[in-house]
Write an enzyme that holds these catalytic residues in place. Structure first.
Site, mmCIF file in Angstrom:
data_model
loop_
_atom_site.group_PDB
_atom_site.id
_atom_site.type_symbol
_atom_site.label_atom_id
_atom_site.label_comp_id
_atom_site.label_asym_id
_atom_site.label_seq_id
_atom_site.Cartn_x
_atom_site.Cartn_y
_atom_site.Cartn_z
ATOM 1 N N ASP A 3 -2.790 12.100 -3.150
ATOM 2 C CA ASP A 3 -2.899 13.563 -3.168
ATOM 3 C C ASP A 3 -3.465 14.154 -4.751
ATOM 4 O OD1 ASP A 3 -2.091 14.314 -0.349
ATOM 5 O OD2 ASP A 3 -0.225 13.010 -1.008
ATOM 6 N N ARG A 21 -10.063 6.736 5.621
ATOM 7 C CA ARG A 21 -10.205 8.007 6.226
ATOM 8 C C ARG A 21 -10.439 9.176 5.080
ATOM 9 N NH1 ARG A 21 -5.937 10.169 10.596
ATOM 10 N NH2 ARG A 21 -5.940 8.185 11.301
ATOM 11 N N TYR A 22 -9.882 9.093 4.354
ATOM 12 C CA TYR A 22 -10.000 10.100 3.237
ATOM 13 C C TYR A 22 -11.301 9.710 2.309
ATOM 14 C CZ TYR A 22 -6.301 13.351 3.619
ATOM 15 O OH TYR A 22 -5.285 14.257 3.783
ATOM 16 N N GLU A 23 -11.739 8.712 2.079
ATOM 17 C CA GLU A 23 -12.877 8.224 1.646
ATOM 18 C C GLU A 23 -14.085 8.807 2.380
ATOM 19 O OE1 GLU A 23 -14.005 4.379 0.632
ATOM 20 O OE2 GLU A 23 -16.141 4.776 0.486
ATOM 21 N N ASP A 26 9.319 8.282 1.077
ATOM 22 C CA ASP A 26 8.723 8.288 -0.212
ATOM 23 C C ASP A 26 8.950 6.882 -0.763
ATOM 24 O OD1 ASP A 26 8.401 8.667 -3.060
ATOM 25 O OD2 ASP A 26 9.647 10.445 -2.793
ATOM 26 N N ASP A 29 -11.469 10.783 -5.015
ATOM 27 C CA ASP A 29 -12.648 11.358 -4.966
ATOM 28 C C ASP A 29 -12.470 12.838 -6.143
ATOM 29 O OD1 ASP A 29 -10.757 12.403 -3.241
ATOM 30 O OD2 ASP A 29 -12.480 13.829 -2.351
ATOM 31 N N GLU A 42 4.652 5.302 3.535
ATOM 32 C CA GLU A 42 3.881 6.543 3.988
ATOM 33 C C GLU A 42 5.058 7.513 4.374
ATOM 34 O OE1 GLU A 42 0.711 7.919 3.848
ATOM 35 O OE2 GLU A 42 1.994 9.646 4.491
ATOM 36 N N LYS A 99 -4.190 21.494 -9.412
ATOM 37 C CA LYS A 99 -3.915 22.469 -10.444
ATOM 38 C C LYS A 99 -2.958 22.002 -11.477
ATOM 39 C CE LYS A 99 -4.018 26.312 -7.115
ATOM 40 N NZ LYS A 99 -3.468 26.813 -5.893
ATOM 41 N N GLU A 152 0.900 -1.077 0.143
ATOM 42 C CA GLU A 152 -0.046 0.056 -0.121
ATOM 43 C C GLU A 152 0.917 1.365 0.051
ATOM 44 O OE1 GLU A 152 -3.478 0.207 2.486
ATOM 45 O OE2 GLU A 152 -3.826 2.331 1.984
#
Ligand SMILES: C[S@@+](CC[C@H](N)C(=O)[O-])C[C@H]1O[C@@H](n2cnc3c(N)ncnc32)[C@H](O)[C@@H]1O
Length: 245
Positions: free
Chosen positions: A138, A213-215, A116, A174, A89, A142, A64
């Protein structure tokens, strides 16, 4: 063509912060005491066989990238104890959170790269990974930041090299712009085949894929996530590792 200088430049950062709120003493201690035994050593040379990271060779290795707070990784690791998990992570608070999940659930099938992910991808042995998760990367919405998006041709080449034939790449986002970007890059890539047959396949999360968590944040904000599953083709290029990255 890039100049010699540009060729030496590290790739742009795909992440925001490495640290958030100061860790509470207990979490700080957890990172100090538990991380060294679970951290992956990228020293040395040559391909790294991830099976060797575990006391007993697992049935398969799942990776992951950008696991955030580690809820998804811990859920998968508890559910499939015969699989060895690697989590990458950069965000130290996220690493501390995963360590807490590992302790609470007494998981012994997780190893961590607290940095990284890209140098790790370059070191892992070709065909050594059966499943890769890239969940809510992320979005860097832009256009001028598009070079920071994790999905680029080069990173997909690395993922294609690592995944064994028939292996799976799961991506969620998302952000409609990121979904379009991911689809365009993945559909163009000779090694990946999209498994979706009907809209439900990208609108509904499969049962073996818990909410991250982000979902949860995205849904609270009224955004609809998209779930993409790609299979590594049996034929199709397995590019060489990119030297120096
Ligand atoms: C938007 S968050 C999503 C976290 C988690 N996957 C979730 O769905 O809740 C993206 C995460 O990817 C991490 N990240 C971004 N680029 C990375 C990289 N190159 N290597 C490792 N982690 C990275 C960030 O630190 C951040 O925690």
């Amino acid at each position: 063509m890039p100049s010699a200088d540009e060729g030496d430049r590290p790739p742009p950062r795909t992440f925001g912060r490495r640290r958030g709120r100061p860790l509470r003493a207990a979490r700080d201690r957890l990172v100090e005491e538990r991380l060294p035994a679970l951290a992956i050593d990228l020293g040395g040379e040559g391909p790294l066989d991830p099976m060797q990271l575990f006391a007993e060779p697992p049935e398969a290795i799942w990776l992951e990238i950008g696991f955030g707070g580690g809820e998804h990784l811990a859920w998968q690791a508890e559910r499939t104890p015969k699989v060895g998990f690697i989590g990458a992570e950069v965000f130290v608070n996220g690493v501390a959170s995963l360590l807490r999940h590992i302790d609470e659930r007494q998981l012994d099938n997780v190893r961590i790269h607290a940095d990284d992910a890209r140098p790790l991808l370059e070191r892992l042995a070709p065909g050594s990974i059966a499943r890769i998760f890239l969940l809510f990367p992320d979005p860097w919405p832009k256009a001028r930041h598009s070079g920071r998006r994790f999905i680029q041709r080069e990173t997909l080449d690395s993922l294609a090299r690592l995944l064994r034939p028939g292996g799976e790449l799961r991506v969620a986002s998302d952000d409609p712009g990121y979904v379009a970007w991911a689809l365009a890059h993945l559909m163009r890539h000779p090694a990946f085949c999209w498994t979706a047959r009907r809209p439900q396949d990208w609108r509904q999360r499969p049962d073996d894929w818990p909410e991250t968590r982000y979902e949860a944040k995205a849904r609270q904000a009224g955004r609809q996530p998209t779930f993409l599953r790609f299979v590594r083709r049996r034929h199709g290029t397995i590019p060489e590792a990119h030297p120096g990255r």
